[in-house]
Design a protein around this motif. Structure first.
Motif, PDB file in Angstrom:
ATOM      1  N   ILE A  11       9.041  11.121 -13.067  1.00 28.34           N
ATOM      2  CA  ILE A  11       9.314   9.895 -11.857  1.00 28.34           C
ATOM      3  C   ILE A  11       8.781   9.822 -10.345  1.00 28.34           C
ATOM      4  CG2 ILE A  11      11.225   8.697 -10.789  1.00 28.34           C
ATOM      5  CD1 ILE A  11      13.325  10.976 -12.177  1.00 28.34           C
ATOM      6  N   ASN A  12       8.101  10.184 -10.205  1.00 25.82           N
ATOM      7  CA  ASN A  12       7.226  10.874  -9.029  1.00 25.82           C
ATOM      8  C   ASN A  12       5.754   9.785  -9.596  1.00 25.82           C
ATOM      9  OD1 ASN A  12       7.545  11.833  -6.012  1.00 25.82           O
ATOM     10  ND2 ASN A  12       7.469  13.199  -6.579  1.00 25.82           N
ATOM     11  N   LEU A  13       5.438   9.932 -10.256  1.00 23.38           N
ATOM     12  CA  LEU A  13       4.023   9.460 -10.280  1.00 23.38           C
ATOM     13  C   LEU A  13       3.969   7.682 -11.050  1.00 23.38           C
ATOM     14  CD1 LEU A  13       2.250  12.191 -13.313  1.00 23.38           C
ATOM     15  CD2 LEU A  13       1.819  11.452 -11.326  1.00 23.38           C
ATOM     16  N   LEU A  14       5.627   7.607 -11.735  1.00 22.83           N
ATOM     17  CA  LEU A  14       5.616   6.110 -12.114  1.00 22.83           C
ATOM     18  C   LEU A  14       6.211   5.300 -11.068  1.00 22.83           C
ATOM     19  CD1 LEU A  14       6.180   5.294 -15.264  1.00 22.83           C
ATOM     20  CD2 LEU A  14       8.831   5.522 -14.739  1.00 22.83           C
ATOM     21  N   LEU A  15       6.834   5.962 -10.006  1.00 21.07           N
ATOM     22  CA  LEU A  15       7.139   5.252  -8.327  1.00 21.07           C
ATOM     23  C   LEU A  15       5.398   5.179  -7.720  1.00 21.07           C
ATOM     24  CD1 LEU A  15      10.711   6.696  -7.614  1.00 21.07           C
ATOM     25  CD2 LEU A  15       9.876   3.932  -8.950  1.00 21.07           C
ATOM     26  N   GLN A  16       5.146   6.019  -7.385  1.00 22.58           N
ATOM     27  CA  GLN A  16       3.765   5.523  -7.461  1.00 22.58           C
ATOM     28  C   GLN A  16       2.940   5.134  -7.397  1.00 22.58           C
ATOM     29  OE1 GLN A  16       3.887   7.392  -4.188  1.00 22.58           O
ATOM     30  NE2 GLN A  16       5.450   8.198  -4.145  1.00 22.58           N
ATOM     31  N   GLN A  17       3.121   4.430  -8.042  1.00 26.56           N
ATOM     32  CA  GLN A  17       2.215   3.205  -9.340  1.00 26.56           C
ATOM     33  C   GLN A  17       2.437   2.009  -8.751  1.00 26.56           C
ATOM     34  OE1 GLN A  17       1.292   2.972 -13.643  1.00 26.56           O
ATOM     35  NE2 GLN A  17       2.085   5.805 -13.334  1.00 26.56           N
ATOM     36  N   LEU A  18       3.807   2.138  -7.882  1.00 21.42           N
ATOM     37  CA  LEU A  18       3.909   1.305  -7.394  1.00 21.42           C
ATOM     38  C   LEU A  18       3.308   0.252  -6.177  1.00 21.42           C
ATOM     39  CD1 LEU A  18       8.547   0.709  -7.039  1.00 21.42           C
ATOM     40  CD2 LEU A  18       6.715  -0.602  -8.926  1.00 21.42           C
ATOM     41  N   PRO A  19       3.097  -0.991  -5.497  1.00 17.25           N
ATOM     42  CA  PRO A  19       2.297  -1.013  -4.411  1.00 17.25           C
ATOM     43  C   PRO A  19       3.045  -0.842  -3.190  1.00 17.25           C
ATOM     44  CG  PRO A  19       2.519  -3.063  -5.101  1.00 17.25           C
ATOM     45  CD  PRO A  19       3.442  -2.034  -6.204  1.00 17.25           C
ATOM     46  N   ALA A  20       2.135   0.237  -1.863  1.00 15.97           N
ATOM     47  CA  ALA A  20       2.989   0.779  -1.541  1.00 15.97           C
ATOM     48  C   ALA A  20       4.638  -0.218  -0.057  1.00 15.97           C
ATOM     49  CB  ALA A  20       2.070   1.432  -0.061  1.00 15.97           C
ATOM     50  N   ALA A  21       3.803  -1.672   0.007  1.00 12.10           N
ATOM     51  CA  ALA A  21       5.124  -2.176  -0.001  1.00 12.10           C
ATOM     52  C   ALA A  21       6.266  -2.922  -0.691  1.00 12.10           C
ATOM     53  CB  ALA A  21       4.222  -3.360   0.737  1.00 12.10           C
ATOM     54  N   ALA A  22       5.947  -2.783  -1.554  1.00 17.82           N
ATOM     55  CA  ALA A  22       7.165  -2.441  -2.760  1.00 17.82           C
ATOM     56  C   ALA A  22       7.902  -1.391  -2.867  1.00 17.82           C
ATOM     57  CB  ALA A  22       7.137  -2.869  -3.874  1.00 17.82           C
ATOM     58  N   HIS A  23       7.672  -0.575  -2.943  1.00 16.75           N
ATOM     59  CA  HIS A  23       7.581   1.466  -3.034  1.00 16.75           C
ATOM     60  C   HIS A  23       8.605   0.958  -1.343  1.00 16.75           C
ATOM     61  CE1 HIS A  23       6.825   5.527  -3.375  1.00 16.75           C
ATOM     62  NE2 HIS A  23       8.473   5.613  -3.210  1.00 16.75           N
ATOM     63  N   GLU A  24       8.044   0.508  -0.151  1.00 12.32           N
ATOM     64  CA  GLU A  24       8.955   1.442   1.214  1.00 12.32           C
ATOM     65  C   GLU A  24      10.552   0.672   0.346  1.00 12.32           C
ATOM     66  OE1 GLU A  24       6.784   0.632   4.166  1.00 12.32           O
ATOM     67  OE2 GLU A  24       6.284  -1.234   3.633  1.00 12.32           O
ATOM     68  N   VAL A  25      10.618  -1.102   0.368  1.00 15.81           N
ATOM     69  CA  VAL A  25      11.309  -2.114   0.176  1.00 15.81           C
ATOM     70  C   VAL A  25      12.187  -1.009  -1.493  1.00 15.81           C
ATOM     71  CG1 VAL A  25      12.013  -4.109  -0.622  1.00 15.81           C
ATOM     72  CG2 VAL A  25      10.361  -3.927   0.663  1.00 15.81           C
ATOM     73  N   LEU A  26      11.957  -1.536  -2.236  1.00 11.62           N
ATOM     74  CA  LEU A  26      12.668  -0.142  -3.080  1.00 11.62           C
ATOM     75  C   LEU A  26      13.299   0.048  -2.531  1.00 11.62           C
ATOM     76  CD1 LEU A  26      13.733  -0.385  -6.605  1.00 11.62           C
ATOM     77  CD2 LEU A  26      11.714   0.794  -6.945  1.00 11.62           C
ATOM     78  N   VAL A  27      12.783   1.683  -2.180  1.00 11.58           N
ATOM     79  CA  VAL A  27      13.307   2.936  -1.002  1.00 11.58           C
ATOM     80  C   VAL A  27      14.574   3.387  -0.428  1.00 11.58           C
ATOM     81  CG1 VAL A  27      12.609   4.769  -0.509  1.00 11.58           C
ATOM     82  CG2 VAL A  27      11.280   4.147  -1.902  1.00 11.58           C
TER      83      VAL A  27
END
Lengths: 295, 185
Positions: free
Chosen positions: B125-141
């Motif tokens: 799951i981590n690998l999948l989430l880390q593929q998101l652009p950092a800016a999108a990842h932090e908004v989602l988190v």
């Protein structure tokens, strides 16, 4: 963990495009990370308590820009030096490139071209530099500014001062080249005002919009305004000057611009108004920053 | 009645250890989870949490009107700074082993097979989430795991509401695509 219905943040069109999000939600729910144990929290507290004790110790941290030192040029220069180090190499290279281009144009094509270049490009360079310096990535540092002994307002103005001083020095160097090269086709003080007014005006506009809304708008609005002014001026030139196919229209336009700088009080008045508006917008940007920091 | 975060923080600034204890108890876990998800590195997250609290304590400016948003902002920007450093990139490559080390198995834990499976799944799951652009990842988190409103997320990441909305949409879209690609090889 609270499970959030992600779809509620989406528009109808976005929901339709994404379709069923249950698999995504399931994935996100399954991504769990461990909470700290009570002993880890106790350990953290043990590390933080000395920091708290130190913070509440009687001797305050003196700001390099505290009232007693507010006029210390060393303090201001120290902060400015730190800002200079933050700006990337590309920023400086772009300015130097424009300066070099100006010198090349001046010596290769004549004084009127150099003057045209100064008047037309200096405001763009300043507005672009300001919008670049105050882009969101750098504004993300604001919480560090909060704990810094230098206030956010001082930082804003010092950073702005660094950018404008750099861009101003490029234009000043070009004007110096004009003088040294014996290309005294224009009254220098009038040229300075015609150059400085739009530069401060557009830089103030870029700063205010970048700080208040977004750096993209802070770049586009001044550029569009300036492009509009140039197009309008161009139309005026084409309509007013006597031009024959045998003469270069661009050369006639440059000569017309110099004549306006030397003779038109309206142009000086407009440049003065742009200067005042620019300074007002810079002051407003400072107030916006202070409001944002305490919001 | 429970004190608000802002009232507690004011007490912290006056030197109250009791207020500090309460605020750490309220925010240690959420900030650690947030930073762990952002950095994908438990040890880094712990260091960053400590640094975040230190910054909050030593701050001498105007107290924030919204402590929660501010705390996340400080944490997020510290994580960003660390991510930019070459040192972190080196450390990050060891995150999986690191996480494994931080969770020693005890008698109370599940069986070895179940634990390994859980760790592997988490890693996937981590690998999948880390593929998101950092800016999108932090908004989602921030939205999904910390229930910050879109306006609060905007304040944390320093972006207008419209941009936050579009980043959330793009994050979900990318994640769905990645998930689909994962399921259908």
């Amino acid at each position: 963990m609270n499970e959030i219905d992600l779809e509620r943040d989406l528009t109808e069109a976005q929901r339709a495009e994404l379709g069923d999000l249950s698999a995504v939600t399931k994935l996100l729910v399954s991504y769990e990370v461990a909470d700290p144990t009570p002993s880890e929290t106790d350990l953290l507290l043990a590390k933080l308590k000395p920091v708290l004790a130190e913070r509440t110790a009687p001797e305050p941290i003196e700001s390099p820009l505290s009232p007693s030192r507010a006029f210390s040029s060393q303090a201001w220069l120290g902060v400015a030096r730190a800002q200079i180090e933050i700006l990337p190499l590309g920023f400086w290279l772009a300015g130097v490139a424009v300066g070099t281009l100006g010198l090349f144009v001046g010596f290769a094509a004549g004084a009127e071209w150099l003057i045209t270049l100064i008047v037309l490009l200096a405001p763009l360079l300043a507005a672009g530099g300001v919008a670049y310096t105050f882009r969101p990535e750098t504004r993300g540092l604001e919480e560090l500014e909060r704990i810094s002994v230098v206030g956010p307002l001082e930082l804003l103005y010092i950073r702005l001062g660094v950018v404008l001083a750099f861009n101003g020095s490029i234009s000043a160097a070009l004007m110096l080249a004009l003088g040294l090269g014996g290309m005294d086709v224009v009254q220098l003080w009038r040229l300075v005002l015609v150059w400085l007014g739009p530069m401060i005006g557009l830089a103030g506009l870029a700063l205010y919009i970048s700080v208040r809304w977004h750096t993209i708008a802070g770049t586009i609005v001044p550029l569009v305004l300036w492009a509009g002014a140039i197009l309008f001026g161009w139309r005026e030139i084409v309509a007013r000057v006597e031009w024959t196919p045998a003469t270069s229209l661009y050369r006639v336009a440059a000569a017309w611009l110099i004549a306006q700088i030397n003779n038109s009080d309206g142009l000086l008045l407009a440049a003065s108004i742009a200067l005042i508006v620019g300074l007002f917008l810079m002051q407003q940007a400072g107030q916006t920053v202070m409001r944002n920091r305490t919001a | 009645m429970q004190d608000t975060d802002e009232a507690l923080y004011r007490e912290v600034r006056r030197g109250s250890e009791a207020a500090l204890t309460e605020i750490v108890h309220r925010y240690h876990a959420p900030l650690l989870r947030f930073l762990h998800r952002l950095t994908d590195n438990r040890m880094s997250a712990e260091d960053l949490v400590q640094e975040t609290f230190t910054r909050l304590i030593i701050y001498r400016g105007e107290p924030p009107h919204n402590f929660r948003t501010w705390a996340y902002t400080v944490a997020r920007n510290l994580a960003r700074d660390q991510f930019k450093s070459a040192y972190f990139r080196l450390e990050e490559s060891e995150s999986f082993e690191d996480w494994d080390e931080r969770r020693p198995m005890s008698a109370a834990d599940n069986s070895l097979e179940e634990t390994v499976a859980a760790v592997m799944q988490r890693h996937e799951i981590n690998l999948l989430l880390q593929q998101l652009p950092a800016a999108a990842h932090e908004v989602l988190v921030l939205r999904f795991y910390h229930d910050l409103s879109l306006e609060q997320i905007g304040a944390v990441v320093g972006l207008p509401l419209g941009t936050v909305k579009s980043r959330l949409f793009n994050a979900l879209k990318t994640l769905k695509t990645l998930l689909h690609a994962e399921i259908t090889p």
